[in-house]
Design a protein around this motif. Sequence first.
Motif, PDB file in Angstrom:
ATOM      1  N   PRO A 132      -6.783   0.212   1.845  1.00 17.88           N
ATOM      2  CA  PRO A 132      -7.899  -0.330   1.071  1.00 17.88           C
ATOM      3  C   PRO A 132      -7.987  -1.848   1.234  1.00 17.88           C
ATOM      4  CG  PRO A 132      -6.577   1.172  -0.260  1.00 17.88           C
ATOM      5  CD  PRO A 132      -5.800   0.902   0.988  1.00 17.88           C
ATOM      6  N   LEU A 133      -9.216  -2.361   1.284  1.00 15.15           N
ATOM      7  CA  LEU A 133      -9.417  -3.790   1.476  1.00 15.15           C
ATOM      8  C   LEU A 133      -8.829  -4.606   0.333  1.00 15.15           C
ATOM      9  CD1 LEU A 133     -13.070  -3.856   2.866  1.00 15.15           C
ATOM     10  CD2 LEU A 133     -10.926  -3.991   4.138  1.00 15.15           C
ATOM     11  N   LEU A 134      -8.626  -3.987  -0.823  1.00 16.60           N
ATOM     12  CA  LEU A 134      -8.082  -4.689  -1.976  1.00 16.60           C
ATOM     13  C   LEU A 134      -6.724  -5.301  -1.673  1.00 16.60           C
ATOM     14  CD1 LEU A 134      -8.060  -5.386  -5.033  1.00 16.60           C
ATOM     15  CD2 LEU A 134      -7.070  -3.113  -5.423  1.00 16.60           C
ATOM     16  N   TYR A 135      -5.930  -4.652  -0.813  1.00 18.34           N
ATOM     17  CA  TYR A 135      -4.582  -5.135  -0.556  1.00 18.34           C
ATOM     18  C   TYR A 135      -4.563  -6.395   0.302  1.00 18.34           C
ATOM     19  CZ  TYR A 135      -2.789  -0.914  -2.668  1.00 18.34           C
ATOM     20  OH  TYR A 135      -2.485   0.062  -3.566  1.00 18.34           O
TER      21      TYR A 135
ATOM     22  N   PHE B 246       0.834  -1.206   0.000  1.00 14.86           N
ATOM     23  CA  PHE B 246       0.000   0.000   0.000  1.00 14.86           C
ATOM     24  C   PHE B 246       0.869   1.256   0.000  1.00 14.86           C
ATOM     25  CE2 PHE B 246      -2.473   3.086   2.737  1.00 14.86           C
ATOM     26  CZ  PHE B 246      -3.234   3.560   1.698  1.00 14.86           C
TER      27      PHE B 246
ATOM     28  N   ARG C 105      -6.486   5.212   5.032  1.00 14.04           N
ATOM     29  CA  ARG C 105      -6.845   3.863   5.445  1.00 14.04           C
ATOM     30  C   ARG C 105      -6.425   2.847   4.385  1.00 14.04           C
ATOM     31  NH1 ARG C 105     -10.214   2.134   9.264  1.00 14.04           N
ATOM     32  NH2 ARG C 105     -11.037   4.251   9.564  1.00 14.04           N
TER      33      ARG C 105
ATOM     34  N   TYR D 126      -4.395  -4.680   9.499  1.00 19.40           N
ATOM     35  CA  TYR D 126      -5.360  -3.622   9.811  1.00 19.40           C
ATOM     36  C   TYR D 126      -4.917  -2.842  11.044  1.00 19.40           C
ATOM     37  CZ  TYR D 126      -9.830  -1.348  10.699  1.00 19.40           C
ATOM     38  OH  TYR D 126     -10.807  -0.415  10.930  1.00 19.40           O
TER      39      TYR D 126
ATOM     40  N   GLN E 191       1.209   4.199  -2.855  1.00 13.60           N
ATOM     41  CA  GLN E 191       1.063   5.617  -2.545  1.00 13.60           C
ATOM     42  C   GLN E 191       2.247   6.411  -3.079  1.00 13.60           C
ATOM     43  OE1 GLN E 191      -1.471   7.406  -0.259  1.00 13.60           O
ATOM     44  NE2 GLN E 191      -2.508   5.792  -1.393  1.00 13.60           N
TER      45      GLN E 191
END
Length: 403
Positions: free
Chosen positions: A366-369, A36, A364, A350, A40
């Motif tokens: 992302p749930l995709l990762y 993530f 935050r 998380y 970024q």
Amino acid sequence: MDIRPILSTLRRHKTAAALIVLEIALTCAIVCNALFLVSQRIEKISLPSGLAEKELVMVNVGGIGRQVDAMARTREDLAALRAIPGVTQVTTVNQLPFRRNSNSSGLSHSADQEESSVNVAMYAVGENGLATLGLNLTSGRDFQASEYIALDDVMSRKTKDVAVPILLNQATAQRLEPRGTALGKTYYMGDQAMHVVGIVEALATPVGWDGNRTMSIILPGRTAFGEGVYLLRTSPERRQDVLKAALAALERNDPNRLVREKLTYEEQRNDYFKNDRAMVGLLVTVCIALLVVTALGIVGLASFWVQQRSRQIGIRRALGATRGQILRYFQTENFLLATVGIVLGMLAAYAINLALMSTYELPRLPLLYLPIGAVLLWVLGQIAVFGPARRAAAVPPAVATRG
């Protein structure tokens, strides 16, 4: 496949199983957050400036004596720079995208508005500014020759009785007028009226990465040397020659000035993002190292278990188990361990992200990762266990008769 024998075997080797689960969980948590952060950084590095980056050369000079008229010397410099072979456009600009400081202000719908509607980076360009920067005008018009004024007059509010013409980038126009058009409307910077005469497609802010990283306006504001940079546009292959000629021309006009910067815009951008590129390299290296260590751990544990269970495997082979069944046994065992580790790793990922959000104000995760990390570790586990599993499948039934 019946997994009860697998679970029974794992219960007899709780410590080894727990260690591999913990290793997978830790790797999953770190890799998910690292991927993530890498995304970024890459998004930041790839942020478009809106400029003709490969065609720009910039020179920043300072050091002026009191007896010298700065604006007169600036006009002399501009004339000398335009005469350089290969130079197509020249202008002055107070700041550029992707630099260490920023000149910004608030823009409001009315003069008496308590809070600004949007915070914008404020660019001031001299004549031929748009053509030099290479900005794409999507609607409206460029500044007219009679509209250029000294930037100091705008900042000191000497022009507050008249509306200063400005250009907005597309992002600022959409923020100000989400359901209409900002073209032709008047906004306010404090009590200074600003009339929108045109809209450009894109123009990043100098700092490049903040809450309003794409919100920018352009004023027809002349700056004297020392207050900004000289920007020259030329063909990409002639940039270094033009840069040398520009330095020589400026020195002829005034040899006593100090050259603060002399570089192409691409060099400026690369220098600005060098720490981000280094961080991407570091995070990718950490991810690869963790995955390699995890894979080696899986290989080592599977090899140890194959050695310990050789007689058990031989008995199963003597009772009719095929090589494919033995292979699937170890792959299923590894899949179960990886799944437990991945579930724990997702929870840890998380939690780590929440800590990073509170400490470094990161967005935050992302749930995709999470599924990306899960699939990566599942595949890694199956690849790592394949070699030991093949060796287990090759154990002959005769091993069952050995003491």
